[in-house]
Write a protein that holds these residues in place. Structure first.
Motif, PDB file in Angstrom:
ATOM      1  N   ALA A  73      -4.601   2.771   9.671  1.00 63.06           N
ATOM      2  CA  ALA A  73      -4.022   3.225  10.937  1.00 63.06           C
ATOM      3  C   ALA A  73      -2.935   4.231  10.582  1.00 63.06           C
ATOM      4  O   ALA A  73      -2.135   3.996   9.672  1.00 63.06           O
ATOM      5  N   ASP A 100      -6.539  -1.387   5.548  1.00 68.50           N
ATOM      6  CA  ASP A 100      -6.790  -0.248   4.661  1.00 68.50           C
ATOM      7  C   ASP A 100      -7.354  -0.656   3.302  1.00 68.50           C
ATOM      8  O   ASP A 100      -7.850   0.180   2.559  1.00 68.50           O
ATOM      9  N   GLU A 101      -7.301  -1.952   2.979  1.00 69.02           N
ATOM     10  CA  GLU A 101      -7.913  -2.365   1.711  1.00 69.02           C
ATOM     11  C   GLU A 101      -9.422  -2.514   1.918  1.00 69.02           C
ATOM     12  O   GLU A 101      -9.874  -2.801   3.022  1.00 69.02           O
ATOM     13  N   ARG A 120       0.806  -6.633  -5.919  1.00 73.12           N
ATOM     14  CA  ARG A 120       0.773  -6.912  -4.486  1.00 73.12           C
ATOM     15  C   ARG A 120      -0.670  -7.171  -4.022  1.00 73.12           C
ATOM     16  O   ARG A 120      -0.913  -8.017  -3.195  1.00 73.12           O
ATOM     17  N   LYS A 136      -0.586 -16.289  -9.721  1.00 76.22           N
ATOM     18  CA  LYS A 136      -0.743 -17.631 -10.312  1.00 76.22           C
ATOM     19  C   LYS A 136      -2.170 -17.734 -10.862  1.00 76.22           C
ATOM     20  O   LYS A 136      -2.455 -17.266 -11.955  1.00 76.22           O
ATOM     21  N   ASP A 144       5.058 -10.307   7.117  1.00 70.80           N
ATOM     22  CA  ASP A 144       6.098  -9.689   6.290  1.00 70.80           C
ATOM     23  C   ASP A 144       6.735  -8.452   6.923  1.00 70.80           C
ATOM     24  O   ASP A 144       7.882  -8.109   6.632  1.00 70.80           O
ATOM     25  N   ALA A 187      -1.514 -12.528   8.124  1.00 70.41           N
ATOM     26  CA  ALA A 187      -0.973 -12.475   9.484  1.00 70.41           C
ATOM     27  C   ALA A 187      -1.989 -11.874  10.449  1.00 70.41           C
ATOM     28  O   ALA A 187      -2.167 -12.372  11.570  1.00 70.41           O
ATOM     29  N   ARG A 245      -2.674 -13.867  -0.860  1.00 69.53           N
ATOM     30  CA  ARG A 245      -1.896 -13.276  -1.951  1.00 69.53           C
ATOM     31  C   ARG A 245      -1.243 -14.266  -2.920  1.00 69.53           C
ATOM     32  O   ARG A 245      -1.145 -13.968  -4.113  1.00 69.53           O
TER      33      ARG A 245
HETATM   34  C1  LIG Z   1       1.604 -11.893  -5.760  1.00 69.05           C
HETATM   35  C2  LIG Z   1       2.200 -12.602  -4.574  1.00 69.05           C
HETATM   36  C3  LIG Z   1       2.459 -13.955  -4.648  1.00 69.05           C
HETATM   37  C4  LIG Z   1       3.009 -14.618  -3.550  1.00 69.05           C
HETATM   38  N1  LIG Z   1       3.265 -15.955  -3.659  1.00 69.05           N
HETATM   39  C5  LIG Z   1       3.773 -16.607  -2.591  1.00 69.05           C
HETATM   40  C6  LIG Z   1       4.044 -18.005  -2.666  1.00 69.05           C
HETATM   41  O1  LIG Z   1       3.833 -18.646  -3.698  1.00 69.05           O
HETATM   42  N2  LIG Z   1       4.534 -18.625  -1.559  1.00 69.05           N
HETATM   43  C7  LIG Z   1       4.789 -17.941  -0.397  1.00 69.05           C
HETATM   44  O2  LIG Z   1       5.259 -18.551   0.570  1.00 69.05           O
HETATM   45  N3  LIG Z   1       4.546 -16.615  -0.309  1.00 69.05           N
HETATM   46  C8  LIG Z   1       4.059 -15.941  -1.377  1.00 69.05           C
HETATM   47  N4  LIG Z   1       3.812 -14.596  -1.286  1.00 69.05           N
HETATM   48  C9  LIG Z   1       4.094 -13.892  -0.026  1.00 69.05           C
HETATM   49  C10 LIG Z   1       2.897 -13.978   0.924  1.00 69.05           C
HETATM   50  O3  LIG Z   1       1.733 -13.733   0.237  1.00 69.05           O
HETATM   51  C11 LIG Z   1       3.130 -12.977   2.049  1.00 69.05           C
HETATM   52  O4  LIG Z   1       4.220 -13.430   2.802  1.00 69.05           O
HETATM   53  C12 LIG Z   1       1.902 -12.820   2.947  1.00 69.05           C
HETATM   54  O5  LIG Z   1       0.795 -12.396   2.214  1.00 69.05           O
HETATM   55  C13 LIG Z   1       2.205 -11.824   4.054  1.00 69.05           C
HETATM   56  O6  LIG Z   1       1.056 -11.610   4.804  1.00 69.05           O
HETATM   57  P1  LIG Z   1       0.959 -10.364   5.804  1.00 69.05           P
HETATM   58  O7  LIG Z   1      -0.409 -10.485   6.407  1.00 69.05           O
HETATM   59  O8  LIG Z   1       2.154 -10.312   6.664  1.00 69.05           O
HETATM   60  O9  LIG Z   1       1.059  -9.067   4.892  1.00 69.05           O
HETATM   61  P2  LIG Z   1       0.138  -8.571   3.707  1.00 69.05           P
HETATM   62  O10 LIG Z   1      -0.469  -9.728   2.994  1.00 69.05           O
HETATM   63  O11 LIG Z   1       0.951  -7.595   2.932  1.00 69.05           O
HETATM   64  O12 LIG Z   1      -1.030  -7.792   4.444  1.00 69.05           O
HETATM   65  C14 LIG Z   1      -0.857  -6.574   5.099  1.00 69.05           C
HETATM   66  C15 LIG Z   1      -2.163  -5.818   5.052  1.00 69.05           C
HETATM   67  O13 LIG Z   1      -2.061  -4.661   5.855  1.00 69.05           O
HETATM   68  C16 LIG Z   1      -2.602  -3.562   5.162  1.00 69.05           C
HETATM   69  N5  LIG Z   1      -2.023  -2.316   5.698  1.00 69.05           N
HETATM   70  C17 LIG Z   1      -0.790  -1.814   5.464  1.00 69.05           C
HETATM   71  N6  LIG Z   1      -0.600  -0.660   6.150  1.00 69.05           N
HETATM   72  C18 LIG Z   1      -1.766  -0.444   6.850  1.00 69.05           C
HETATM   73  C19 LIG Z   1      -2.205   0.571   7.760  1.00 69.05           C
HETATM   74  N7  LIG Z   1      -1.405   1.584   8.105  1.00 69.05           N
HETATM   75  N8  LIG Z   1      -3.456   0.473   8.255  1.00 69.05           N
HETATM   76  C20 LIG Z   1      -4.267  -0.558   7.929  1.00 69.05           C
HETATM   77  N9  LIG Z   1      -3.903  -1.551   7.079  1.00 69.05           N
HETATM   78  C21 LIG Z   1      -2.665  -1.497   6.554  1.00 69.05           C
HETATM   79  C22 LIG Z   1      -2.223  -3.834   3.727  1.00 69.05           C
HETATM   80  O14 LIG Z   1      -2.991  -3.088   2.809  1.00 69.05           O
HETATM   81  C23 LIG Z   1      -2.509  -5.332   3.652  1.00 69.05           C
HETATM   82  O15 LIG Z   1      -3.855  -5.582   3.364  1.00 69.05           O
HETATM   83  C24 LIG Z   1       3.280 -13.910  -2.369  1.00 69.05           C
HETATM   84  C25 LIG Z   1       3.044 -12.529  -2.305  1.00 69.05           C
HETATM   85  C26 LIG Z   1       2.505 -11.882  -3.401  1.00 69.05           C
HETATM   86  C27 LIG Z   1       2.252 -10.397  -3.338  1.00 69.05           C
END
Ligand SMILES: Cc1cc2nc3c(=O)[nH]c(=O)nc-3n(C[C@H](O)[C@H](O)[C@H](O)COP(=O)(O)OP(=O)(O)OC[C@H]3O[C@@H](n4cnc5c(N)ncnc54)[C@H](O)[C@@H]3O)c2cc1C
Length: 424
Positions: A87, A41-42, A136, A54, A289, A19, A49
């Motif tokens: 953050a 933060d990673e 995760r 898989k 998410d 995102a 992900r």
């Molecule tokens: C193992 C796995 C398999 C999946 N398989 C599917 C699938 O098959 N189909 C599907 O539709 N979806 C799947 N998903 C869900 C999908 O991957 C997530 O919906 C998507 O990754 C969300 O992206 P995001 O950027 O919102 O959040 P995230 O990917 O969680 O990224 C958030 C990032 O922010 C960082 N962060 C958190 N707090 C802070 C802070 N305070 N300061 C700085 N950084 C911070 C975190 O460390 C992370 O790197 C899967 C998820 C996982 C974990």
């Protein structure tokens, strides 16, 4: 504490994954020529992900393949990229973002996009032990993969939702002894309903997974600091060399809590609450998410943990933030009204769901074959169809079914069209 002033206006995107990256790219594509700080933060550059449970877990992909962009593509965005940086606070009134780096830097921002995702839930007590896993991050996946690289392991998977089911399928395909433990009698039944859930449970059994259903896990048995099994509510123990907790997740919003958030009226219960434009407060947007937003077509708030939504919402938040900052240049804000989509791969099955199957009050399932399992299911809430599931269907049929939830379709009409589409 240092508080450097940016010479150019700055937008900060917090969370450097699907995102956050989509938001940063969207800002540039739409014409933002100010600073963009992408804070994650990673330690890794943005990666994807879905492959973790898989291809990465099974060992068919090396971690590098999960990278969402290569170094040149990232460089071309001209980002102020701050990896390995957390953050820790945001004050909406002063638009001041505090980072937990060496100088505890405070960034003054024109706007902020929150894309911090979710963190895995643990068991009550939340303790850790060697051999006790969550799944995760890339590092989580590599840790479990390393354990599964040795043949003949016993893996207990706690939680029979999508993540647990995928990990169980991979571990089984690698030849391990797998027990899948869930509180319900089904697999993914909470999202897809009891009938589909039972059919999926049968598939896992047929592949040799031991199912312990209708069972809560109350604790982890450990010996010398190492997890050796999962303790069930009935007192029995599922002996294991490794235990994977796949029991859901909680939005990563703790860093936002504080007096500033309270004064701005941020609602942080079940994620960052946003309006239909993905705005949580003036200049503050949420995506992916972590964001719970009002979906005007569904007529309620939703928080969606799907990969496709993360990308789409990142872009929508970027566009709406720019529109708020400069409506003349970037136009009016637009409500974010996607048709949600997710997929899951288990064994040789590909499940695809459009709309919102979860929480349906009526479900029509059409089983088209059992070995391999092929089915279509229609989900409805109130008087209209709200979700579809396609498992083993040709893309043309899947697309026709999606049309039933892309525009609100009355339930009886949707059932008729389901029948016409899959032919039973
Ligand atoms: C193992 C796995 C398999 C999946 N398989 C599917 C699938 O098959 N189909 C599907 O539709 N979806 C799947 N998903 C869900 C999908 O991957 C997530 O919906 C998507 O990754 C969300 O992206 P995001 O950027 O919102 O959040 P995230 O990917 O969680 O990224 C958030 C990032 O922010 C960082 N962060 C958190 N707090 C802070 C802070 N305070 N300061 C700085 N950084 C911070 C975190 O460390 C992370 O790197 C899967 C998820 C996982 C974990």
């Amino acid at each position: 504490m240092s508080a450097p002033q940016a010479s150019r206006p700055r937008i900060a995107v917090v969370g450097a994954a699907a995102a956050g990256l989509a938001a940063a790219e969207g800002l540039r594509r739409l014409g933002w020529d100010g600073e963009i700080s992408l804070v994650g933060d990673e330690p890794h550059p943005p990666y994807d992900r879905p492959p973790l449970s898989k291809q990465v877990l099974s060992g068919t992909w090396e971690p590098e393949r999960t990278a969402l962009r290569d170094a040149d593509q990232l460089a071309a965005l001209g980002l102020d990229l701050r990896l390995g940086t957390r953050a820790v606070a945001y004050d909406p009134a002063h638009r001041a973002l505090t980072l937990d780096d060496a100088g505890r830097t405070v960034l003054r921002c024109a706007g902020v996009i929150v894309a911090t995702g979710v963190v895995p839930r643990t068991l009550p007590g939340g303790d850790t032990a060697e051999g006790l896993h969550v799944l995760r991050t890339l590092d989580d996946a590599l840790a479990l993969r390393e354990r599964l690289a040795v043949s003949g392991r016993r893996l207990a998977v706690v939680g029979s939702g999508v993540l647990g089911a995928e990990a169980a399928a991979v571990a089984r395909a690698l030849g391990h002894d797998v027990t899948l433990i869930g509180t319900e009698d089904t697999v993914m039944g909470r999202v897809l309903g009891p009938e589909v859930g039972r059919l999926l449970a049968d598939v896992h059994r047929a592949h040799g997974v031991t199912l312990r259903t209708g069972q809560a896990v109350t604790g982890i048995r450990r010996e010398a600091g190492r997890a050796t099994g999962a303790v069930l509510a009935d007192g029995t123990v599922v002996e294991a060399d490794d235990v994977l907790l796949a029991v859901g997740s909680v939005p990563a919003v703790d860093w936002l809590r504080g007096p500033g958030a309270e004064a701005a009226g941020l609602d942080l219960s079940d994620g960052l609450r946003c309006d239909e434009y993905c705005a949580a407060a003036p200049g503050l947007y949420g995506a992916g998410d972590v964001a719970r937003w009002y979906h005007p077509v569904l007529g309620r708030e939703v928080r969606i943990e799907h990969r496709m939504n993360a990308g789409e919402q990142g872009l929508a938040a970027a566009r709406n933030l720019l529109s708020e900052l400069d409506p003349e240049r970037f136009g009016e804000r637009r409500p974010f009204t996607p048709v949600p989509y997710f997929w899951s791969d288990q064994y040789d099955m590909k499940l695809q769901a459009h709309g919102v199957p979860a929480g349906a009050d009526r479900i029509e399932v059409r089983v088209l074959g059992k070995d391999p399992l092929r089915l279509a299911a229609l989900y409805g809430t109130g008087e209209r169809a709200t979700g579809i599931l396609a498992l083993g269907l040709p893309p043309r049929q899947t697309r026709s079914l999606r049309a039933l939830v892309a525009v609100p379709t009355p339930w009886p009409e949707a059932v008729t069209r389901l029948t016409e589409t899959v032919g039973t």
